[in-house]
Write an enzyme that holds these catalytic residues in place. Structure first.
Site, PDB file in Angstrom:
ATOM      1  NE  ARG A  15      11.908   6.543 102.344  1.00 47.74           N
ATOM      2  CZ  ARG A  15      11.792   6.036 100.897  1.00 47.74           C
ATOM      3  NH1 ARG A  15      12.390   6.573 100.340  1.00 47.74           N
ATOM      4  NH2 ARG A  15      10.494   5.281 100.892  1.00 47.74           N
ATOM      5  CE1 TYR A  39      28.806  12.055 121.181  1.00 48.18           C
ATOM      6  CE2 TYR A  39      28.282  10.388 119.620  1.00 48.18           C
ATOM      7  CZ  TYR A  39      27.778  11.436 121.069  1.00 48.18           C
ATOM      8  OH  TYR A  39      26.673  10.206 120.855  1.00 48.18           O
ATOM      9  CG  ASP A  95      31.088  15.760 115.199  1.00 45.96           C
ATOM     10  OD1 ASP A  95      29.863  17.083 115.396  1.00 45.96           O
ATOM     11  OD2 ASP A  95      30.572  14.984 115.696  1.00 45.96           O
ATOM     12  CE  LYS A 144      24.531  16.095 121.396  1.00 45.47           C
ATOM     13  NZ  LYS A 144      25.959  15.289 121.330  1.00 45.47           N
TER      14      LYS A 144
HETATM   15  C1  LIG Z   1      26.166  14.432 120.119  1.00 44.33           C
HETATM   16  C2  LIG Z   1      27.412  14.440 119.276  1.00 44.33           C
HETATM   17  C3  LIG Z   1      27.026  13.464 118.188  1.00 44.33           C
HETATM   18  C4  LIG Z   1      25.351  12.252 117.668  1.00 44.33           C
HETATM   19  O1  LIG Z   1      24.444  12.917 117.807  1.00 44.33           O
HETATM   20  P1  LIG Z   1      23.724  12.568 117.909  1.00 44.33           P
HETATM   21  O2  LIG Z   1      22.379  13.656 117.571  1.00 44.33           O
HETATM   22  O3  LIG Z   1      23.267  12.584 119.540  1.00 44.33           O
HETATM   23  O4  LIG Z   1      23.728  11.730 117.726  1.00 44.33           O
HETATM   24  C5  LIG Z   1      28.202  13.654 117.743  1.00 44.33           C
HETATM   25  N1  LIG Z   1      29.312  13.972 117.217  1.00 44.33           N
HETATM   26  C6  LIG Z   1      29.314  14.777 118.470  1.00 44.33           C
HETATM   27  C7  LIG Z   1      30.698  15.812 118.890  1.00 44.33           C
HETATM   28  C8  LIG Z   1      28.151  14.997 119.610  1.00 44.33           C
HETATM   29  O5  LIG Z   1      28.504  15.830 120.204  1.00 44.33           O
END
Ligand SMILES: *Cc1c(COP(=O)(O)O)cnc(C)c1O
Length: 395
Positions: free
Chosen positions: A45, A97, A169, A194
């Site tokens: 961890r 988001y 982000d 993504k």
């Molecule tokens: C998908 C997404 C998230 C969240 O991520 P997860 O891996 O689904 O927890 C946060 N910010 C943006 C811009 C996203 O597209």
């Protein structure tokens, strides 16, 4: 050295064996020679060599000091919020988001952390909305799903003047296109689910901090709260990163062509893509990023849920699914899917119209993708259940 070369060679060969691929250390613990005497790892961890390699790679790519890998993008966002304490405020982009909105509102507000939302595409709004309690400015650029662009360098100056952190982000752009830390941001987060992972086969999140001391705090939070990324998933993200530049380049070429096709289509009202000269902040996007990414959103002239649902259920190559950034093209209807947790009025005010459709343009031949969209427009036109549809097409 070019970014492509740098990215490929940021992935180290194994110093122990010479393996060209990063080994997967599928272990929970590490043998100690004496209590507290170990080879740099004690419990998985706290640290794991496969995860540590990914953390080093992402820190290098984003040009920060510390990389930290989590079990999801939201776990990464959650760890950043844990830098705050009760009474602190977050100032966030209004077109945020949906999952981040839910986390801020439904988890952190009850712990006394409040959130204000503003349209950060205009830096003056940010300047006017910060209060003495604002400790964190939170932006996404491009945003999800209306692809709004905020000026990272200008907002970083506001953050600095107010002594608060700026977190970006960077999921939609990826470090192949945009490096917020080099523009003055303090922290970058990614949903590595993504573009970094890139193959729609894992859930992962990453943080990179510019400052070492903040990086240490975030590492402490990661270990203390435990939302770590598993070794195999760390390995999958590393493998995704090997082809990041190549994939993101082609996603951008395909998305530009799709956006241009949509912009001239009679059934389409607005197209949101930062690569179109008609995009309000096209110039900022061009200045702060090397490309415009693979996500395109649009609204229909028939701004109804029924029309959008007809469209998203009639494409054949674009699969109806949440998420983005994978090899296969996806589409979704944010009002009913990714943004369902945002109240309808707040959602519409942030530009997420009832007919808004978001495309994650994949790596198929772009002519095939455009033909697929065209046949779904045809199906919409001939949909007898939707009134006046043919008239809209003939306008
Ligand atoms: C998908 C997404 C998230 C969240 O991520 P997860 O891996 O689904 O927890 C946060 N910010 C943006 C811009 C996203 O597209």
């Amino acid at each position: 050295m070019s970014t492509a070369t740098q990215i490929i060679h940021s992935i180290p060969a194994d110093p122990l064996t010479g393996a060209i691929a990063v080994p997967i250390y599928q272990t929970s613990t590490f043998i100690q020679d004496a209590p507290g005497v170990n080879k740099g790892y004690d419990y998985a961890r706290s640290n794991n060599p496969t995860r540590a390699t990914l953390e080093t790679i992402i820190a290098q790519l984003e040009e920060g000091s510390t990389g930290i890998a989590f079990g999801s993008g939201l776990a990464a966002i959650d760890a950043v919020v844990k830098l705050l304490k009760s009474g602190d405020e977050i100032l966030a982009v209004d077109d945020i988001y949906g999952g981040a909105f839910r986390l801020f509102t439904h988890i952190y507000e009850k712990f006394g952390i409040s959130v204000n939302y503003t349209d950060t595409t205009n830096v003056e709004n940010v300047f006017n909305a910060v209060t003495p309690n604002t400790k964190l400015i939170w932006i996404e650029t491009p945003t999800n799903p209306t692809l709004k662009i905020s000026d990272i360098a200008a907002i970083a100056k506001v953050a600095k003047a107010h002594g608060c952190l700026l977190c970006v982000d960077n999921t939609f752009a990826s470090p192949a296109l945009q490096k917020p830390l080099t523009l003055g941001a303090d922290i970058v987060v990614h949903s590595a689910t993504k573009y970094l992972g890139g193959h729609s086969d894992l859930i992962a999140g990453l943080i990179v901090s510019k400052d070492k001391a903040i990086g240490e705090k975030l590492k402490f939070i990661q270990n203390a709260t435990g939302a770590i990324l598993a070794p195999f998933d760390s390995w999958l993200v590393i493998r995704g990163i090997e082809t990041l530049t190549l994939r993101v380049k082609q996603h951008g070429i395909n998305a530009q062509a799709v956006a241009e096709f949509l912009e001239q289509h009679p059934a389409v009202d607005k197209v949101y893509y930062p690569g179109l000269p008609s995009h309000v902040n096209h110039d900022i996007a061009k200045r702060q990023a090397k490309g415009f990414g693979g996500v395109v959103s649009f609204t229909l002239k028939n701004d109804s849920e029924a029309a959008a649902i007809s469209f998203v259920t009639n494409t054949k190559l674009f699969k109806l699914a949440e998420s983005l950034g994978g090899v296969k093209s996806l589409l979704c209807h944010p009002a009913n899917m990714t943004h369902k947790s945002i109240p309808a009025e707040k959602r519409r005010n942030a530009g997420v119209a009832d007919s808004l459709i978001r495309l994650s343009v994949g790596l198929e031949e772009v002519e095939d993708l455009i033909n697929d969209l065209e046949q779904s427009f045809e199906a919409l036109k001939n949909n007898a259940l939707i009134e006046n549809q043919a008239a809209i097409f003939n306008n």
